[in-house]
Design a protein around this motif. Structure first.
Motif, PDB file in Angstrom:
ATOM      1  N   ALA A   1      37.077  27.447  37.213  1.00 62.11           N
ATOM      2  CA  ALA A   1      38.319  26.719  36.894  1.00 62.11           C
ATOM      3  C   ALA A   1      38.876  26.089  38.171  1.00 62.11           C
ATOM      4  N   GLY A   2      39.212  24.797  38.090  1.00 55.54           N
ATOM      5  CA  GLY A   2      39.701  24.089  39.289  1.00 55.54           C
ATOM      6  C   GLY A   2      38.547  23.827  40.244  1.00 55.54           C
ATOM      7  N   CYS A   3      37.461  23.230  39.690  1.00 59.12           N
ATOM      8  CA  CYS A   3      36.211  23.086  40.468  1.00 59.12           C
ATOM      9  C   CYS A   3      36.260  21.908  41.426  1.00 59.12           C
TER      10      CYS A   3
ATOM     11  N   LEU B   1      31.782  35.897  34.099  1.00 57.36           N
ATOM     12  CA  LEU B   1      32.321  35.653  35.445  1.00 57.36           C
ATOM     13  C   LEU B   1      33.252  34.442  35.391  1.00 57.36           C
ATOM     14  N   VAL B   2      34.428  34.609  35.976  1.00 56.86           N
ATOM     15  CA  VAL B   2      35.346  33.471  36.147  1.00 56.86           C
ATOM     16  C   VAL B   2      35.628  33.328  37.642  1.00 56.86           C
ATOM     17  N   LEU B   3      35.434  32.123  38.162  1.00 59.03           N
ATOM     18  CA  LEU B   3      35.857  31.818  39.534  1.00 59.03           C
ATOM     19  C   LEU B   3      37.016  30.833  39.449  1.00 59.03           C
ATOM     20  N   CYS B   4      38.094  31.162  40.094  1.00 57.49           N
ATOM     21  CA  CYS B   4      39.220  30.213  40.191  1.00 57.49           C
ATOM     22  C   CYS B   4      39.781  30.392  41.586  1.00 57.49           C
ATOM     23  N   ARG B   5      39.287  29.593  42.511  1.00 61.05           N
ATOM     24  CA  ARG B   5      39.592  29.822  43.918  1.00 61.05           C
ATOM     25  C   ARG B   5      40.430  28.683  44.494  1.00 61.05           C
ATOM     26  N   ASN B   6      41.497  29.087  45.180  1.00 62.40           N
ATOM     27  CA  ASN B   6      42.366  28.112  45.846  1.00 62.40           C
ATOM     28  C   ASN B   6      43.020  27.150  44.864  1.00 62.40           C
ATOM     29  N   VAL B   7      43.419  27.677  43.737  1.00 68.19           N
ATOM     30  CA  VAL B   7      44.138  26.908  42.718  1.00 68.19           C
ATOM     31  C   VAL B   7      45.488  27.602  42.434  1.00 68.19           C
ATOM     32  N   LEU B   8      45.442  28.927  42.195  1.00 68.43           N
ATOM     33  CA  LEU B   8      46.674  29.656  41.846  1.00 68.43           C
ATOM     34  C   LEU B   8      47.714  29.554  42.953  1.00 68.43           C
ATOM     35  N   ILE B   9      47.244  29.356  44.164  1.00 64.42           N
ATOM     36  CA  ILE B   9      48.141  29.271  45.315  1.00 64.42           C
ATOM     37  C   ILE B   9      49.163  28.123  45.156  1.00 64.42           C
ATOM     38  N   TYR B  10      48.817  27.139  44.354  1.00 61.07           N
ATOM     39  CA  TYR B  10      49.718  25.994  44.145  1.00 61.07           C
ATOM     40  C   TYR B  10      50.657  26.191  42.949  1.00 61.07           C
ATOM     41  N   PHE B  11      50.498  27.321  42.243  1.00 57.01           N
ATOM     42  CA  PHE B  11      51.304  27.554  41.035  1.00 57.01           C
ATOM     43  C   PHE B  11      52.467  28.495  41.344  1.00 57.01           C
ATOM     44  N   ASN B  12      53.550  28.408  40.533  1.00 57.74           N
ATOM     45  CA  ASN B  12      54.596  29.430  40.643  1.00 57.74           C
ATOM     46  C   ASN B  12      54.160  30.676  39.865  1.00 57.74           C
ATOM     47  N   ARG B  13      54.971  31.745  39.952  1.00 57.13           N
ATOM     48  CA  ARG B  13      54.567  33.022  39.360  1.00 57.13           C
ATOM     49  C   ARG B  13      54.254  32.917  37.872  1.00 57.13           C
ATOM     50  N   SER B  14      55.071  32.176  37.135  1.00 58.59           N
ATOM     51  CA  SER B  14      54.843  32.168  35.689  1.00 58.59           C
ATOM     52  C   SER B  14      53.555  31.412  35.337  1.00 58.59           C
ATOM     53  N   LEU B  15      53.250  30.370  36.084  1.00 52.97           N
ATOM     54  CA  LEU B  15      51.991  29.646  35.802  1.00 52.97           C
ATOM     55  C   LEU B  15      50.777  30.457  36.283  1.00 52.97           C
ATOM     56  N   GLN B  16      50.967  31.191  37.391  1.00 49.41           N
ATOM     57  CA  GLN B  16      49.876  32.088  37.828  1.00 49.41           C
ATOM     58  C   GLN B  16      49.587  33.101  36.721  1.00 49.41           C
ATOM     59  N   ASP B  17      50.645  33.646  36.136  1.00 49.74           N
ATOM     60  CA  ASP B  17      50.456  34.626  35.059  1.00 49.74           C
ATOM     61  C   ASP B  17      49.775  33.997  33.844  1.00 49.74           C
TER      62      ASP B  17
ATOM     63  N   GLY C   1      34.088  41.988  32.583  1.00 53.31           N
ATOM     64  CA  GLY C   1      33.749  40.745  33.282  1.00 53.31           C
ATOM     65  C   GLY C   1      34.386  40.686  34.672  1.00 53.31           C
ATOM     66  N   PHE C   2      33.889  39.774  35.503  1.00 55.18           N
ATOM     67  CA  PHE C   2      34.318  39.662  36.902  1.00 55.18           C
ATOM     68  C   PHE C   2      35.197  38.426  37.110  1.00 55.18           C
ATOM     69  N   LEU C   3      36.164  38.586  38.021  1.00 55.41           N
ATOM     70  CA  LEU C   3      37.044  37.473  38.382  1.00 55.41           C
ATOM     71  C   LEU C   3      37.054  37.323  39.894  1.00 55.41           C
ATOM     72  N   GLY C   4      36.838  36.093  40.384  1.00 56.72           N
ATOM     73  CA  GLY C   4      36.906  35.827  41.819  1.00 56.72           C
ATOM     74  C   GLY C   4      38.014  34.833  42.111  1.00 56.72           C
ATOM     75  N   LEU C   5      38.919  35.205  43.019  1.00 55.85           N
ATOM     76  CA  LEU C   5      40.031  34.315  43.400  1.00 55.85           C
ATOM     77  C   LEU C   5      39.880  33.868  44.848  1.00 55.85           C
ATOM     78  N   GLY C   6      40.777  33.013  45.293  1.00 59.08           N
ATOM     79  CA  GLY C   6      40.741  32.509  46.670  1.00 59.08           C
ATOM     80  C   GLY C   6      41.308  33.525  47.657  1.00 59.08           C
ATOM     81  N   SER C   7      41.067  33.285  48.942  1.00 55.98           N
ATOM     82  CA  SER C   7      41.383  34.294  49.965  1.00 55.98           C
ATOM     83  C   SER C   7      42.881  34.587  50.085  1.00 55.98           C
ATOM     84  N   LYS C   8      43.733  33.668  49.600  1.00 55.91           N
ATOM     85  CA  LYS C   8      45.180  33.938  49.693  1.00 55.91           C
ATOM     86  C   LYS C   8      45.760  34.252  48.319  1.00 55.91           C
TER      87      LYS C   8
END
Ligand SMILES: C[S@@+](CC[C@H](N)C(=O)[O-])C[C@H]1O[C@@H](n2cnc3c(N)ncnc32)[C@H](O)[C@@H]1O
Length: 292
Positions: free
Chosen positions: A123-125, A227-243, A257-264
């Motif tokens: 997601a957010g490729c 597997l879901v990868l969504c890296r360096n995307v949630l960082i731009y969202f507010n809390r409710s959109l992250q949720d 299943g596995f989830l991979g997020l960005g380093s921050k």
């Protein structure tokens, strides 16, 4: 009349200084207007970074104020397409954070190898570097042929670039180092042909990839993924959109299943802390907990 730029400067570079100021209410109104006119929902993005990007766009478009930008963008769809390049941060890298891909190879792949077929959602490729990186890793681990990969983003220009799989040769040295640090088992040059300052990636890498327009803010899920990868995307969202996004990933993932997020990014402090266990904290790898 606003100055139009052919190709906007990279939105991630330091903003050009501008005298314009961006108030929260102007920003809110702009995002509301964009949503109503173009159905792109940026209303729940984090204010500070959105402000920086709008300041940068104002400078690049030689536009004095946010209301002026709003009026122009509502009148002119081409200008909106250009503004989208600032709002979406189309920045990526192959094997970005190589240690993440190494952890994926060492901790997640052995489990994925026990499945007869796999569905993966990236997601957010963006422009596709992450997609080709994962495809290379899966090929080396004997998993690519049994995988179906959904690679999604909201930026149509980025998705077009991702489909093409052609990246500037200027980045290839960095990509090669990343690939080696990520545990790559071959020569990186096996995967592309150099032509006219570009690296044209092996088209068979994307045989099982479906690139699609999908918004984490407004759309629903791709189901039964392992597997879901969504890296360096949630960082731009507010809390409710992250949720919201984490809820989509939880619903999308099949049993364990596995989830991979960005380093921050993290699920800590989100509404989904109890729904995932931590597989590798520094690498931001999580695993779905099956609730009774
Ligand atoms: C900084 S890039 C990250 C690219 C890649 N995942 C990586 O880590 O290199 C952020 C991407 O998120 C995408 N994006 C922003 N909002 C989104 C949304 N609501 N739904 C899906 N993708 C979104 C942007 O278009 C952009 O391509």
């Amino acid at each position: 009349m606003l100055k139009k730029v052919g190709t906007p400067g990279p939105p991630h570079s330091a903003p050009t200084l501008t005298r314009a100021s961006v108030s929260e209410s102007d920003l809110r109104e702009l995002m509301e207007a964009i949503y109503l006119k173009y159905s792109y929902d940026f209303r729940d993005y984090s204010g500070a970074s959105q402000k920086r990007r709008i300041l940068h766009a104002l400078a690049q478009f030689a536009c004095p104020t946010v209301p002026a930008l709003q009026a122009a963008v509502l009148k002119d769809a081409t200008l909106f397409t250009q503004l989208l390049q600032y709002l979406t941060i189309p920045v990526s890298e192959m094997f970005r954070d190589p240690a993440f891909f190494l952890a994926l190879r060492q901790q997640v792949v052995p489990v994925l190898q026990t499945y007869a077929s796999l569905k993966i959602w990236i997601a957010g490729c963006s422009t596709g570097e992450e997609v080709y990186s994962l495809a290379i890793l899966l090929r080396e681990e004997g998993l690519l042929e049994r995988s179906l990969i959904y690679a999604t983003d909201i930026n149509p220009q980025s998705l077009d670039k991702a489909r093409q799989g052609i990246f500037p040769l200027t980045g290839i040295q960095k990509h090669t180092i990343n690939y080696q640090k990520a545990g790559g088992t071959r020569a990186f040059s096996d995967y592309y042909i150099a032509a006219y300052n570009s690296a044209v990636f092996d088209q068979s890498l994307r045989d099982n990839v479906t690139f699609a327009d999908h918004s984490l803010a407004t759309d629903s899920v791709f189901s039964e993924t392992q597997l879901v990868l969504c890296r360096n995307v949630l960082i731009y969202f507010n809390r409710s959109l992250q949720d919201r996004a984490l809820g989509l990933f939880h619903e999308s993932l099949s049993h364990r299943g596995f989830l991979g997020l960005g380093s921050k990014e993290s699920i800590e402090f989100s509404g989904y802390t109890g729904h995932f266990e931590v597989l590798n904290k520094p690498m931001r790898l999580f695993r779905k907990i099956q609730r009774a």
